[in-house]
Design an enzyme around this catalytic site. Structure first.
Site: not given
Ligand code: SAH
Length: 220
Positions: A66
């Protein structure tokens, strides 16, 4: 944690000043975490020189790390004082997890992608974030065994608020989650009170999809 002395320290200071303070982030402990945590370690090797840009960047499995500001905005919205037990959904790169590790008591983080989850787990351990526990699972179920939580932060967008998060919030606890359609969402802050829940709509945002039982379907 001592200030990381690396070639990016200047870029981190600039990020804090221009992207966070200039836009109204005031929580000193959040600002300190952004100044200390080496964000360049959490991006793909090919993006190291862009790690402190004012933007999200691609990570593995078609996900994104993000934008720094939205991470700061959502964590500030949780109103943490350092003692809380926090649930994070969507570990991704682990960068936000590292920030939470610095500003909360304990962090339980759930990631659906084994590849992302395992990579983040190793990196966070290497970085000395010992108050973090990562689980590979569908995070729309929350983490019932570890509940209740003082704070829950979701870093993927849901079509509506998954019920388990409401149930797993302590009285007085705060849930911060993007809710909306695939194109556009708003950050919502929901506070559990003795009487029920108070909901507040905050800034507009755009996140990747929360995929799972109480989120979007995997094949959409
Ligand atoms: N805060 C993280 C955001 C990553 S993007 C960063 O800045 O790196 C969002 C993440 O949510 C992805 O890695 C995706 O795989 C995860 N995600 C999506 N659906 C999910 C779920 N049901 N349970 C756990 N993770 C999930």
């Amino acid at each position: 944690m001592t200030a990381a002395r690396d070639r990016f320290a200047g870029q981190r200071r600039e990020m804090v000043r221009r992207q966070l303070i200039a836009r109204g982030i005031r929580d000193e402990r959040v600002l300190e975490a952004f100044e200390l945590i080496p964000r360049h370690l959490y991006v793909d090797a090919s993006f190291v020189d862009r790690a402190y840009e004012d933007a999200p960047l691609p990570i593995a499995d078609r996900q994104t790390i993000s934008q720094p500001y939205i991470v700061a905005y959502m964590i500030e919205a949780l109103g943490l004082d350092g003692r809380e037990k926090v649930l994070e959904i969507g570990t991704g790169s682990g960068y936000q997890t590292a920030v939470l590790s610095h500003v909360a008591g304990r962090v339980l983080s759930v990631e659906r992608s084994p590849r992302l989850g395992r990579t983040a787990e190793k990196l966070l351990a290497d970085q000395g974030c010992h108050n973090v526990l990562i689980r590979i699972a569908d995070g729309t179920h929350g983490w019932a065994e570890e509940s209740p939580f003082d704070a829950i932060v979701v870093s993927a967008a849901a079509p509506e608020v998954p019920d388990p998060y409401l149930r797993q919030l302590a009285v007085g606890g705060r849930l911060v989650i993007p809710v909306g359609d695939e194109e556009k969402q708003f950050v919502y802050r929901i506070r559990r009170t003795r009487a029920g829940y108070e909901e507040e709509r905050m800034a507009g945002c755009r996140f990747v999809k929360l995929i799972g039982r109480y989120g979007w379907e995997a094949n959409q």
